[in-house]
Design an enzyme around this catalytic site. Structure first.
Site, PDB file in Angstrom:
ATOM      1  N   TYR A 162       0.816  -1.231   0.000  1.00  0.00           N
ATOM      2  CA  TYR A 162       0.000   0.000   0.000  1.00  0.00           C
ATOM      3  C   TYR A 162       0.847   1.277   0.000  1.00  0.00           C
ATOM      4  O   TYR A 162       2.043   1.209   0.134  1.00  0.00           O
ATOM      5  CB  TYR A 162      -1.096  -0.024   1.059  1.00  0.00           C
ATOM      6  CG  TYR A 162      -0.815  -0.065   2.535  1.00  0.00           C
ATOM      7  CD1 TYR A 162       0.383   0.292   3.099  1.00  0.00           C
ATOM      8  CD2 TYR A 162      -1.853  -0.450   3.390  1.00  0.00           C
ATOM      9  CE1 TYR A 162       0.557   0.263   4.468  1.00  0.00           C
ATOM     10  CE2 TYR A 162      -1.683  -0.476   4.772  1.00  0.00           C
ATOM     11  CZ  TYR A 162      -0.473  -0.113   5.306  1.00  0.00           C
ATOM     12  OH  TYR A 162      -0.314  -0.137   6.657  1.00  0.00           O
ATOM     13  N   GLU A 163       0.229   2.376  -0.226  1.00  0.00           N
ATOM     14  CA  GLU A 163       0.920   3.668  -0.444  1.00  0.00           C
ATOM     15  C   GLU A 163       1.882   3.607  -1.624  1.00  0.00           C
ATOM     16  O   GLU A 163       2.917   4.265  -1.612  1.00  0.00           O
ATOM     17  CB  GLU A 163       1.692   4.108   0.808  1.00  0.00           C
ATOM     18  CG  GLU A 163       0.852   4.619   1.926  1.00  0.00           C
ATOM     19  CD  GLU A 163      -0.076   5.751   1.515  1.00  0.00           C
ATOM     20  OE1 GLU A 163      -1.221   5.717   1.942  1.00  0.00           O
ATOM     21  OE2 GLU A 163       0.336   6.630   0.747  1.00  0.00           O
TER      22      GLU A 163
END
Lengths: 573, 573
Positions: free
Chosen positions: A429-430
């Site tokens: 994620y990110e």
């Protein structure tokens, strides 16, 4: 086994490795001297040890769940959140104007890492709010700021980020959520967003969503994206959470780990939202949020690794198995050479990653506190490295932690496997770590490699000076920086982005490997004796550093061999 | 997505890489020529694709459970087991005297790997029985053989291994289960064993436990251990499962993965057992079982990696995301350089590991079929390498598989994470990979490194010959073998076992890395064109092989730096 916040490690790194003194010497952060930061880190450490660490297993065993459209969080999380909020730990770096502590990112970074080590699931919640606070501070109207920032800074309200849609993940520009002007200063937001971390909870008075969507007639791709603030409850005339907005949680994901953190599919049905930043400026605004979130996620990886390390260390000191191969041993498995090798690897890798994250935070602080333009470039360079190396390190360390436990590592009750499952998402994620590495060799070398070379120069100068006191280690670091310089030049010289991307992951890993060695050398030099940091530096530089050569060989292959493979060549028959 | 058994890959490796022709040229295996083995692998492949692969998710979603003392297996597993049994796949290598096919281990190895790829949880069951068959063939009395082997070979009865106790894991010699002579040719077995894979099931007529225990007055440590066969149901006069024995399943473990495979705590309360092998010969007999089980577990790793690879490949071909960076691309993420790099890494690593496992199996076959003593030494050398590298490769490949899926990789419904969770235990059971590496640098170099050097010589000779057709790749392999030779000499020269153990894990990894490169070179030479195997060989040799240098640097550090660290140096404050 109880968690011990590594406060002394942060303090040592801040004082002796990454030059935090420069930060507290600025006017902006003049109050954040050693005494204050030490008191703050100690206090945050106490919260992590006493309140958050006991929640770690709850999140896994009693996951967040959706019932009749309502998210119920894990047992104890509401109390844990209250303690985080009341301690002011959401808003360490937020502006005092809205109730924040106004402290440097370096302090926030240490606090976030500790919270992640204690309980990653709950620590993700304030990280999201922190990003939202920063995005609003930079891009929102004064009116929005006045209503939302005090609530977010105090933690009465929580924040989320809504980027991803089913067809738009790494390629954010493919998103199709819509926004229509209501003509009254508000917009009607319609669409479905997925993977929304902490998309809802049962402990904050409101949940404020930053949602990327397209206005009618907006161009395709990222340029047509605008950012909207869409609260779960619309603020009433007095600025309190009022009427429910037209949005809801469709479902929560069943994930490999991080079960205490509800990952939502969010549905917006003409929900009322406010534009943040200019029309079409959504990506720019989101990047404000994402850059710090990337540093934060890197620290999640390091923190989870720290938790896994402490668990493995406790087990290795306690578990008796096999004969002691050394005189005067403890009788426990920590006496065995390979177990020591594993534990030392975990600790040395975490130290390297932590220094990189701290150096990143210091660069951000200096870019805020001074007008020297190099600091922003340094922060931009380090962000993808912190994110990818921090999370890869967390995954590697947690994985070794499982192995130290032997058979017990595979049994869920032990808790070692949970670190491994929880931390896994941080590489995804990110922006996946693949995306981070593309950012490094693409966008972050668009200055012709200036920022990358400036840091290499700094490492090399230090290695030259260190030859006087640590000749062997300094020599190895110097050689590594020289090879890294050549590889960086090679990268910059590639006109084809695909050729760069074909080696971007090993390039990032090598850059981090060498940088980590440099910080270990700094520690050995500053310690000035044959103390624990010097021994660990020697371990890292002799045993782990040499990887950089193979990584750079890998990084400089270009893309020809990858595209020589036909699609059918991948098939199995 | 449907699983495709990599039958052509096994056949290519057998024919062109590991010299299976030598095996079928022996009298013992003269019937196992290309035509027969091809037909058998094709048939086994069909079972894996059609029957076992659909069970993979069931095992995870509907785990084996213990209810009122009875183990209920996952939905479909009983039918799956029946198909394995009826196809004769438990006893591919077992003696025809008791109903086995009498085929080489090379064939068994391919079949076991395929079954593991299709459904690791169920494939573990026949692997346990295979080990028991082999132990009984070598060590049991004729009477025991006559009763048990036909039942085990046919799969009507299943087998397990009972070594571990709570205080005796890697240190088997610490076990305390007791055996007392009943005076009637039987023994009363008392004790508790943990981590018993497939300790019970609801689809076989009997479950036969091989249990390590101590007779009264036996010496401490491994020399005092004897092996007993302890069936769940005592054979009646006609050799069928009769009266229940005094043993039961206490509980099943809640594990990170492999949920379809019940991992039992077994309690023996004066259970009736029969001695297998001589008194005090338990470890020797168990090693017969363990060595092949170690090859089998290595193949589990490779198989699980194969499953993960195929899943990731299917996703990469289907998922559209981001612009296509290349002309004539598919529009899916497989067009992206880093995704290709990941997929090629998975495939190249699996090929290397598969060749090592096959070479190991061929060495075992040759040691059985000929009187040339070198083959047994080769098999002994390769066993820990196959086990550790095969399982580390499976873990690495499954981990990359998760990453290829991006956010979907973290969502359990996708199934990518299951491969990663399931395969994790393979680095732990049958002797942790740390124990394998100690076996390699300890026991397996006790010949002064002769077996290790003989294989290095073989690689080096081949590289010299290959210079004519594949000069660049051959040169890199030659250099690697030379460095490996020096490192092996260094290892052999260390009188201190602790100094060897301090580098054993990276030494094993480096040996496998170079060996894998050699087999890739063999493939490129035998393919003779710029075909898929040559392209993959180039990828491996250029990008993955160079790791060996850093690994060998790491391997030759000795133990001083590890023991320079005081216990307190590991502490966090």
């Amino acid at each position: 086994m109880s968690f011990c916040a590594p406060v002394q490690d942060y303090e040592y790194i801040m004082r002796h490795i990454v030059g935090y003194g420069k930060v507290s010497a600025t006017e902006r952060f003049e109050e954040a001297g050693e005494e204050l930061t030490s008191a703050i880190l100690t206090e945050a450490g106490r919260l992590c040890e006493e309140v958050l660490s006991p929640l770690q297993r709850n999140g896994d065993l009693d996951p967040a769940r959706l019932e009749d459209g309502v998210v119920h969080t894990s047992t104890g999380f509401a109390e844990g959140y209250k303690a985080i909020r009341e301690g002011g730990w959401i808003s360490v770096a937020a502006s005092p104007e809205y109730g924040g502590m106004g402290l440097p990112m370096a302090v926030t970074t240490a606090v976030n890492e500790m919270m992640s080590a204690a309980c990653l699931s709950i620590a993700l919640n304030p990280l999201m709010t922190q990003g939202q606070i920063e995005a609003l501070e930079h891009h929102a109207s004064e009116e929005i700021k006045a209503i939302y920032l005090p609530k977010l800074v105090s933690g009465e309200w929580c924040g989320t980020m809504n980027l991803t849609e089913a067809q738009a993940g790494s390629d954010v520009g493919a998103l199709s959520s819509k926004a229509e002007d209501n003509g009254d200063g508000t917009y009607a937001i319609t669409g479905q967003k997925i993977y929304i971390s902490w998309g809802d909870n049962d402990f904050s008075e409101n949940v404020c969503h930053l949602v990327l969507a397209r206005l009618p007639g907006a161009p395709a791709g990222t340029k047509g994206i605008s950012l909207f603030l869409v609260p779960k409850f619309l603020p009433d005339a007095s600025g309190e959470a009022g009427e429910a907005n037209s949005l809801h949680v469709v479902s929560l994901e069943h994930k490999l780990g991080l079960h205490g953190s509800p990952t939502a599919v969010m549905q917006y049905d003409g929900a009322t939202g406010w534009l943040v930043g200019p029309e079409g400026g959504g990506m720019a605004a989101m990047f404000t949020m994402m850059n710090n979130a990337r540093l934060g996620v890197g620290c999640q990886g390091i923190g989870a690794g720290e938790g896994a390390y402490q668990k493995a260390l406790a087990y290795a000191k306690e578990r008796k198995q096999g004969r002691t191969p050394v005189a005067g041993g403890t009788g426990a498995i920590i006496d065995h050479a390979d177990v020591r090798r594993m534990l030392a690897t975990m600790r040395a890798e975490l130290f390297a990653a932590r220094c990189i994250a701290m150096a990143n935070a210091v660069a951000i602080d200096m870019s805020h506190a001074t007008s020297e333009p190099d600091w922003a470039a340094r922060a931009a360079l380090l962000t993808p490295i912190t994110k990818a190396f921090g999370t890869d390190t967390g995954i590697k360390v947690a994985e070794i932690g499982v192995q130290v436990h032997g058979g017990m590592g595979f049994i869920e009750e032990t808790g070692a496997a949970q670190y491994s499952r929880d931390v896994r998402v941080t590489a995804i994620y990110e922006g996946t770590n693949g995306i981070q590495s593309m950012d490094l060799v693409g966008r972050k070398l668009m200055d012709g490699g200036e920022a990358a070379h400036t840091l290499i120069d700094e490492m090399q100068r230090f290695a030259e000076e260190a030859r006087a006191t640590r000749p062997r280690m300094a020599g190895l670091i110097w050689n590594a920086t020289e090879t890294l310089r050549e590889a960086t030049e090679w990268m910059v010289s590639q006109k084809s982005m695909t050729a760069r991307f074909a080696g971007s992951v090993p390039f990032l890993a090598a850059y981090a490997r060498v940088l980590g060695g440099y910080y270990h050398l700094c520690a050995a030099v500053s310690e000035g004796s044959n103390g624990p940091r010097t021994k660990l530096a020697r371990f890292y530089i002799n045993r782990l550093l040499p990887e950089y050569k193979a990584l750079l060989d890998h990084a400089m292959q270009g893309d020809a061999d990858l595209y020589a493979l036909d699609i059918e060549d991948f098939d199995v028959a």
